[in-house]
Write an enzyme that holds these catalytic residues in place. Structure first.
Site, PDB file in Angstrom:
ATOM      1  CE  LYS A  17      57.487 -86.903 -31.896  1.00 50.65           C
ATOM      2  NZ  LYS A  17      58.797 -87.265 -31.332  1.00 50.65           N
ATOM      3  CE  LYS A  36      56.253 -90.146 -37.758  1.00 48.85           C
ATOM      4  NZ  LYS A  36      57.438 -89.436 -37.333  1.00 48.85           N
ATOM      5  CE  LYS A  69      61.213 -95.595 -32.278  1.00 49.48           C
ATOM      6  NZ  LYS A  69      61.364 -94.136 -32.361  1.00 49.48           N
TER       7      LYS A  69
HETATM    8  P1  TYM Z   1      62.725 -91.694 -34.559  1.00 49.26           P
HETATM    9  O1  TYM Z   1      63.111 -92.592 -33.451  1.00 49.26           O
HETATM   10  O2  TYM Z   1      61.357 -91.101 -34.515  1.00 49.26           O
HETATM   11  O3  TYM Z   1      62.880 -92.422 -35.946  1.00 49.26           O
HETATM   12  C1  TYM Z   1      64.092 -93.073 -36.288  1.00 49.26           C
HETATM   13  C2  TYM Z   1      64.253 -93.096 -37.796  1.00 49.26           C
HETATM   14  O4  TYM Z   1      63.171 -93.795 -38.384  1.00 49.26           O
HETATM   15  C3  TYM Z   1      62.580 -92.993 -39.396  1.00 49.26           C
HETATM   16  N1  TYM Z   1      61.130 -93.258 -39.415  1.00 49.26           N
HETATM   17  C4  TYM Z   1      60.449 -93.630 -40.497  1.00 49.26           C
HETATM   18  N2  TYM Z   1      60.826 -93.847 -41.771  1.00 49.26           N
HETATM   19  C5  TYM Z   1      59.881 -94.232 -42.641  1.00 49.26           C
HETATM   20  N3  TYM Z   1      58.571 -94.399 -42.304  1.00 49.26           N
HETATM   21  C6  TYM Z   1      58.152 -94.189 -41.044  1.00 49.26           C
HETATM   22  N4  TYM Z   1      56.881 -94.378 -40.714  1.00 49.26           N
HETATM   23  C7  TYM Z   1      59.111 -93.779 -40.069  1.00 49.26           C
HETATM   24  N5  TYM Z   1      59.032 -93.505 -38.745  1.00 49.26           N
HETATM   25  C8  TYM Z   1      60.292 -93.174 -38.369  1.00 49.26           C
HETATM   26  C9  TYM Z   1      62.869 -91.562 -38.987  1.00 49.26           C
HETATM   27  O5  TYM Z   1      62.807 -90.699 -40.100  1.00 49.26           O
HETATM   28  C10 TYM Z   1      64.248 -91.696 -38.413  1.00 49.26           C
HETATM   29  O6  TYM Z   1      65.210 -91.658 -39.452  1.00 49.26           O
HETATM   30  N6  TYM Z   1      64.603 -87.166 -34.618  1.00 49.26           N
HETATM   31  C11 TYM Z   1      65.004 -88.500 -35.025  1.00 49.26           C
HETATM   32  C12 TYM Z   1      66.124 -89.065 -34.201  1.00 49.26           C
HETATM   33  C13 TYM Z   1      67.381 -88.264 -34.243  1.00 49.26           C
HETATM   34  C14 TYM Z   1      68.248 -88.103 -35.354  1.00 49.26           C
HETATM   35  C15 TYM Z   1      69.300 -87.273 -34.880  1.00 49.26           C
HETATM   36  C16 TYM Z   1      68.241 -88.564 -36.656  1.00 49.26           C
HETATM   37  C17 TYM Z   1      67.900 -87.563 -33.218  1.00 49.26           C
HETATM   38  N7  TYM Z   1      69.061 -86.973 -33.596  1.00 49.26           N
HETATM   39  C18 TYM Z   1      70.344 -86.885 -35.725  1.00 49.26           C
HETATM   40  C19 TYM Z   1      69.295 -88.183 -37.495  1.00 49.26           C
HETATM   41  C20 TYM Z   1      70.313 -87.365 -37.017  1.00 49.26           C
HETATM   42  C21 TYM Z   1      63.755 -89.365 -34.986  1.00 49.26           C
HETATM   43  O7  TYM Z   1      62.724 -88.947 -35.324  1.00 49.26           O
HETATM   44  O8  TYM Z   1      63.856 -90.598 -34.554  1.00 49.26           O
END
Ligand code: TYM
Length: 335
Positions: free
Chosen positions: A111, A194, A197
């Site tokens: 990032k 990957k 969004k």
């Molecule tokens: P975020 O918003 O980036 O993603 C949310 C969830 O979607 C999954 N994800 C994917 N899974 C499969 N293929 C993809 N291309 C893909 N892109 C995203 C992510 O693995 C995630 O499960 N840091 C976290 C948010 C968070 C969180 C937490 C998660 C904050 N605190 C505590 C678990 C526990 C995140 O990246 O969100």
């Protein structure tokens, strides 16, 4: 019952990757777990977010989660910024985690990119806040996509060091739940990246709000190779784009790569993309329609989040107050 926690950033419209890697598994866990689902707006601002857009995206994310089947009456759905326990515990974890640990985080490197000096300090300590999110509830199961694996390992390292430093057995070990054949959905333009969004190219992803024509066009234009689909999984090696589309199909039909290849091995991408489009549209259009309906009543969404925050705080506040006591703070609340 084991307590489940997971979060998603309101940093854009959720994608098919978020759905298959996370949200869909959240819905499945609701039957036999106590679940806490969090829209992580504190995490979102670790990179610049336009305030008006952030507000709108937060409502949209809430609506999408409900439209996907999240049950906010049986479980808890809330905004991270509404429960102060997260920021309080994150600060303590900032003092537990070591710089060396954070320096190994690949997501920060991705990032921050080449302009590392200009990344926010928040982006650097992002995993500490994530650890606080989970440990503030003593949650033990965390359903996420494969990209979050390293952050959950760090959350366990932080818990162990805290327990060791203060001579307690306070924070439990957490179990990452990385499930299904699409735990890492890749970009439609580049099978080695990957689906995200925040990718600048909208063509790289399927958004949960896309209409049927948009989905059809994006899948038709998705990068592939000239060979037909193999009949066995070994034939997907070094074919990341083919593997990705087969994985998406497998996840949406609740099977695995092998089963999809048994049925579609030998098909060219023209044919396979058409059946995949029909499948994706049939699964996503009800979600898009329900999201649109829910967004017509933002007050109801905010009320749902308000109730969720109160219930979340009831669990997290005593755990974080106890953490502060263990650290040696003189708590003022009970005095
Ligand atoms: P975020 O918003 O980036 O993603 C949310 C969830 O979607 C999954 N994800 C994917 N899974 C499969 N293929 C993809 N291309 C893909 N892109 C995203 C992510 O693995 C995630 O499960 N840091 C976290 C948010 C968070 C969180 C937490 C998660 C904050 N605190 C505590 C678990 C526990 C995140 O990246 O969100």
């Amino acid at each position: 019952m084991q307590r489940v926690f997971s979060g998603i950033q309101p940093s854009g419209i959720p994608t098919l990757g978020n759905y298959l890697g996370a949200i869909r598994n959240w819905i499945k866990m609701q039957d036999d777990h106590d679940c806490i689902w969090c829209v992580v707006d504190l995490h979102a601002i670790t990179v610049w977010q336009n305030p008006a857009e952030l507000r709108q995206q937060t409502l949209e994310m809430t609506a999408v989660l409900l439209a996907c089947g999240l049950d906010a009456s049986k479980h808890i759905l809330f905004l991270q910024s509404a429960v102060h326990a997260h920021a309080r515990l994150a600060w303590i974890f900032n003092c537990i985690a070591r710089l060396g640990w954070l320096n190994r985080m690949t997501q920060f490197k991705d990032k921050a990119g080449k302009d590392r000096e200009n990344a926010s300090a928040g982006l650097y300590v992002y995993p500490n806040l994530m650890a606080a999110d989970i440990h503030a509830y003593h949650a033990t199961r965390v359903p996420v996509g494969d990209d979050q694996r390293q952050h959950l390992e760090l959350a366990n390292d932080i818990a162990q060091k805290f327990n060791h430093d203060y001579g307690v057995d306070f924070f439990p070990n957490i179990e990452p739940m990385i499930l299904g054949p699409a735990a890492r959905v890749m970009s439609l333009r580049d099978g080695t990246k990957k689906m995200s969004k925040s990718d600048p190219s909208d063509q790289s992803r399927i958004n949960l709000s896309d209409d049927a024509d948009t989905i059809a066009l994006k899948i038709r234009r998705a990068k592939t190779d000239p060979e037909p689909l193999p009949s066995e999984v070994a034939g997907l090696e070094n074919r990341p784009e083919a593997r990705n589309l087969v994985g998406i199909y497998a996840a949406l039909t609740d099977t695995d790569h092998a089963a999809v290849l048994r049925d579609h091995g030998g098909a060219g991408f023209g044919t396979f993309k058409q059946v995949l489009t029909d499948l994706v549209v049939s699964k996503l259009s009800p979600i898009a329609a329900e999201t649109e309906r829910l967004l017509k009543d933002p007050d109801l969404l905010i009320q749902t989040l308000r109730i969720g925050a109160a219930r979340a705080a009831e669990i997290a506040d005593p755990i974080v107050a106890e953490t502060e006591r263990l650290v040696g703070f003189i708590g003022m609340q009970e005095r």
